[in-house]
Write a protein that holds these residues in place. Structure first.
Motif, PDB file in Angstrom:
ATOM      1  N   UNK A 160      52.668  18.203 -24.976  1.00 13.80           N
ATOM      2  CA  UNK A 160      53.346  17.749 -25.804  1.00 13.80           C
ATOM      3  C   UNK A 160      54.636  16.892 -25.632  1.00 13.80           C
ATOM      4  N   UNK A 161      55.165  17.542 -24.061  1.00 15.98           N
ATOM      5  CA  UNK A 161      56.386  17.105 -24.167  1.00 15.98           C
ATOM      6  C   UNK A 161      56.019  15.574 -23.474  1.00 15.98           C
ATOM      7  N   UNK A 162      54.885  15.257 -22.546  1.00 16.82           N
ATOM      8  CA  UNK A 162      54.830  14.185 -22.359  1.00 16.82           C
ATOM      9  C   UNK A 162      54.205  12.631 -22.960  1.00 16.82           C
ATOM     10  N   UNK A 163      53.553  13.271 -23.802  1.00 19.11           N
ATOM     11  CA  UNK A 163      52.842  12.487 -24.838  1.00 19.11           C
ATOM     12  C   UNK A 163      53.811  12.000 -25.645  1.00 19.11           C
ATOM     13  N   UNK A 164      54.638  13.441 -26.207  1.00 16.62           N
ATOM     14  CA  UNK A 164      55.767  12.456 -27.046  1.00 16.62           C
ATOM     15  C   UNK A 164      56.921  11.523 -26.177  1.00 16.62           C
ATOM     16  N   UNK A 165      57.182  11.725 -24.957  1.00 22.56           N
ATOM     17  CA  UNK A 165      58.244  11.513 -24.276  1.00 22.56           C
ATOM     18  C   UNK A 165      57.599   9.690 -24.074  1.00 22.56           C
ATOM     19  N   UNK A 166      56.580  10.327 -24.036  1.00 19.98           N
ATOM     20  CA  UNK A 166      55.835   8.379 -23.649  1.00 19.98           C
ATOM     21  C   UNK A 166      55.467   7.888 -25.507  1.00 19.98           C
ATOM     22  N   UNK A 188      57.588  11.313 -14.289  1.00 21.78           N
ATOM     23  CA  UNK A 188      55.674  10.406 -13.959  1.00 21.78           C
ATOM     24  C   UNK A 188      54.754   9.987 -14.729  1.00 21.78           C
ATOM     25  N   UNK A 189      54.753  11.113 -15.177  1.00 19.67           N
ATOM     26  CA  UNK A 189      53.539  11.038 -15.667  1.00 19.67           C
ATOM     27  C   UNK A 189      53.789  10.376 -17.287  1.00 19.67           C
ATOM     28  N   UNK A 190      54.508  11.013 -17.660  1.00 18.59           N
ATOM     29  CA  UNK A 190      55.389  10.129 -18.793  1.00 18.59           C
ATOM     30  C   UNK A 190      55.984   8.819 -18.816  1.00 18.59           C
ATOM     31  N   UNK A 191      55.817   8.186 -17.320  1.00 14.52           N
ATOM     32  CA  UNK A 191      56.196   6.869 -16.697  1.00 14.52           C
ATOM     33  C   UNK A 191      54.932   6.637 -17.841  1.00 14.52           C
ATOM     34  N   UNK A 192      54.195   6.849 -16.614  1.00 16.86           N
ATOM     35  CA  UNK A 192      52.239   6.542 -16.467  1.00 16.86           C
ATOM     36  C   UNK A 192      51.444   6.411 -17.878  1.00 16.86           C
ATOM     37  N   UNK A 193      51.934   7.182 -18.840  1.00 10.71           N
ATOM     38  CA  UNK A 193      50.829   6.834 -19.957  1.00 10.71           C
ATOM     39  C   UNK A 193      51.722   6.356 -21.075  1.00 10.71           C
ATOM     40  N   UNK A 194      52.861   6.227 -20.398  1.00 10.08           N
ATOM     41  CA  UNK A 194      53.960   4.859 -21.847  1.00 10.08           C
ATOM     42  C   UNK A 194      53.877   3.618 -21.690  1.00 10.08           C
TER      43      UNK A 194
END
Length: 598
Positions: A162-168, A406-412
């Protein structure tokens, strides 16, 4: 302690990066060991399912696995502004217009009230845990203590996604608002890669840059981040006050003549969506480990931030619907278009600036919170222990912060906003429901103290609360507008809560700060969260099931065996220490020995 290690692999090595930092457990030392562990999976799973952690384990032993302590620098004032910064972001500037136009009309203010009450009930539950167990793990640590390793891992895995997707999603929204602020089209600053699929071809380097800057701020220290967040939140609040006051000065009361055009069902549908505008306070609970005097500062900080947020949301929703008829509200940039419609075209730039400030603080607090979740999960060895290391100089978990962002940035960078919106899931409501259940378990069941009779009564009443709440949500979800079903399910929920209150004695009282009106408040939180789950679309449940499936595969192949080995190694270490202490005591009591027992 720079390079100290033990045979069990529990002590950290500062900044080393070897195999033992990722898979130090006995089960992964050879292929033979690993295949043997896989054969023992059922027995190990039952062990981990039925074993609960202890408060003292989370507070002392788990923290020691990070090598260095996180610095206690935060007060209630810091926490309150972190809460405001975490919660008031892009949601209010985007979701309000969409929900008012499509589902609830001017009654969107009631949707904010309903979702705000649900969030506030969850805040109370989180607060008691954060005060009693002030560690970086948030809901993961709370569920691990009360519901065991397995439930904690499933819950924490979903909230990390949720944090990663929401951050993206917020990072890409940041780019859109930035373009608007500079008088460009929202998609103009993105690079089109025609060789990729349509949903992944709008590359967003600005979103990646924002993630990098947020990462630098998050690792330099929480106090520095708090100062930045405090300044940004003050500016943001000034913009919100402008939106509210200016909106009321241009109000037309006739726009409120049709208050609830979509009926009660539309109001609750909006409430289930707008609940995500309140997400973020759980990130603040992960900062408990860095808070001075948690018994005083955490309740004031968390509850205070939620009160400020709810009042701001409701007033902004009212001002928007008073400025424009709900059918004319723009779903993408509601406040900017509304000000243009009343002749204040210049105000859209101020709104865009405020939205940018809000999204920046949401990203910052989210980055801090998600890294601390990952740190504590790694302390339990459910993830590689390398992620648990805390930097000696900054007092922050740099490894976990870099990996998550890093995971957030790649998805974003690749993924369009509508795809990310579909991924924003049902899991958060599940987490909050589980935390409320865990609070009831904490108050009414203590291993070795609660009698089997009281335990069985508690389980029956808890089961009835969950079953009646689920039945109410299902009855609502199938679209039945009758009331007979509610006349059955709601009294069962009410009588079950009454039974728990008067027929089951509480086994534990909070030491510093406790949720009032137990079991009513957590029982109501369970009921509202499950009811809102009944208003969420099918795609969210599919995403929840798919991701949970991935988590289960990882858990049974790696996480289960790592936590089992770690628990056994820790138990063996304790027994060895106890035996040495007993042997020392025997020596001291021999004739001629000197003792200090007098």
């Amino acid at each position: 302690m720079g390079s100290e290690t033990g045979d069990d692999g529990l002590r950290r090595r500062g900044c080393s990066c070897t195999k033992d930092d990722f898979l130090p457990e006995e089960s992964f030392q050879s292929m033979g060991n690993y295949f043997k562990a896989l054969k023992e999976t059922p027995r190990r799973f039952i062990d981990r399912l039925t074993t609960r952690s202890l408060d003292s384990t989370e507070i002392h032993e788990m923290k020691a696995r990070s090598g260095n302590e996180m610095k206690k620098t935060l007060t209630w004032w810091d926490l309150m502004w972190f809460g405001v910064g975490a919660v008031i972001g892009s949601g209010i500037f985007v979701l309000t217009g969409l929900e008012a136009r499509e589902h609830s009309g001017p009654a969107v203010v009631l949707s904010y009230v309903i979702s705000g009450i649900s969030a506030m009930l969850s805040v109370f539950c989180y607060t008691e845990f954060a005060v009693e167990i002030p560690v970086a793990g948030g809901s993961f640590a709370y569920l691990r203590v009360e519901l065991g390793d397995f439930m904690a891992f499933i819950a924490a895995g979903n909230i990390i996604l949720e944090y990663i997707v929401g951050g993206a999603a917020v990072s890409r929204s940041w780019t859109s608002y930035f373009a608007t602020l500079l008088n460009h089209e929202p998609d103009e600053f993105r690079i089109i890669a025609h060789s990729l699929g349509e949903d992944y071809s709008h590359l967003d380097p600005i979103a990646v840059g924002v993630c990098v800057i947020i990462g630098v701020l998050a690792v330099v220290g929480t106090k520095g981040s708090s100062i930045f967040n405090y300044i940004a939140s003050i500016v943001h609040m000034l913009v919100i006050l402008f939106v509210i006051i200016a909106g009321f000065t241009r109000a037309d009361i006739k726009n409120y003549s049709d208050f609830a055009p979509f009926g009660v069902r539309g109001i609750f549908k909006s409430a289930s969506v707008l609940f995500f505008a309140y997400i973020g306070f759980d990130a603040v609970s992960t900062m408990a480990e860095e808070t001075k005097n948690p018994g005083k500062n955490i309740p004031i900080g968390l509850v205070g931030s939620m009160v400020v947020t709810t009042v701001c949301y409701c007033l902004m929703a009212v001002s928007l619907c008073l400025m424009q008829p709900y059918g004319m509200i723009d779903p993408d940039a509601p406040f900017s278009v509304a000000f243009s419609a009343v002749g204040w075209d210049w105000a859209k730039y101020l709104v865009a600036f405020g939205a940018l400030k809000g999204m920046t603080t949401v990203l910052l607090v989210g980055a801090i919170g998600q890294a601390r979740y990952l740190t504590h999960i790694a302390r339990a060895h459910m993830m590689p222990p390398w992620l648990a290391q805390v930097n000696a100089k900054t007092g922050t978990p740099i490894n976990a912060t870099v990996v998550m962002l890093s995971a957030t940035a790649v998805i974003a960078f690749f993924t369009k906003l509508n795809i990310l919106a579909d991924l924003l899931s049902v899991s958060t409501l599940f987490i909050f429901m589980f935390v409320a259940i865990a609070l009831l378990v904490r108050r009414y069941y203590v291993t070795g103290e609660t009698s089997s009779r009281d335990r069985n009564k508690f389980l029956v009443f808890l089961g009835l609360i969950l079953a009646s709440s689920t039945a109410t949500a299902v009855y609502w979800a199938v679209g039945n507008d009758g009331w007979i079903g509610y006349c059955v399910t709601v009294p069962i929920w009410f009588l079950s809560t009454v039974g728990m209150k008067f027929l089951v004695p509480q086994a534990r009282a909070p030491k510093l700060w406790g949720v009032p009106l137990v079991p009513w408040l957590p029982s109501t939180s369970i009921a509202i969260n499950i009811f809102l789950l009944g208003s969420i679309d099918e795609k969210s449940y599919i995403r929840f099931a798919l991701w949970t499936g991935v988590l289960l595969v990882y858990y049974f192949l790696f996480g289960l065996h790592a936590t089992y080995d770690t628990a056994k190694a820790t138990s063996k270490e304790k027994m060895t220490t106890l035996q040495k202490a007993e042997e020392g005591g025997v020596v001291a009591e021999k004739p001629g020995a000197t003792t200090l027992d007098h």
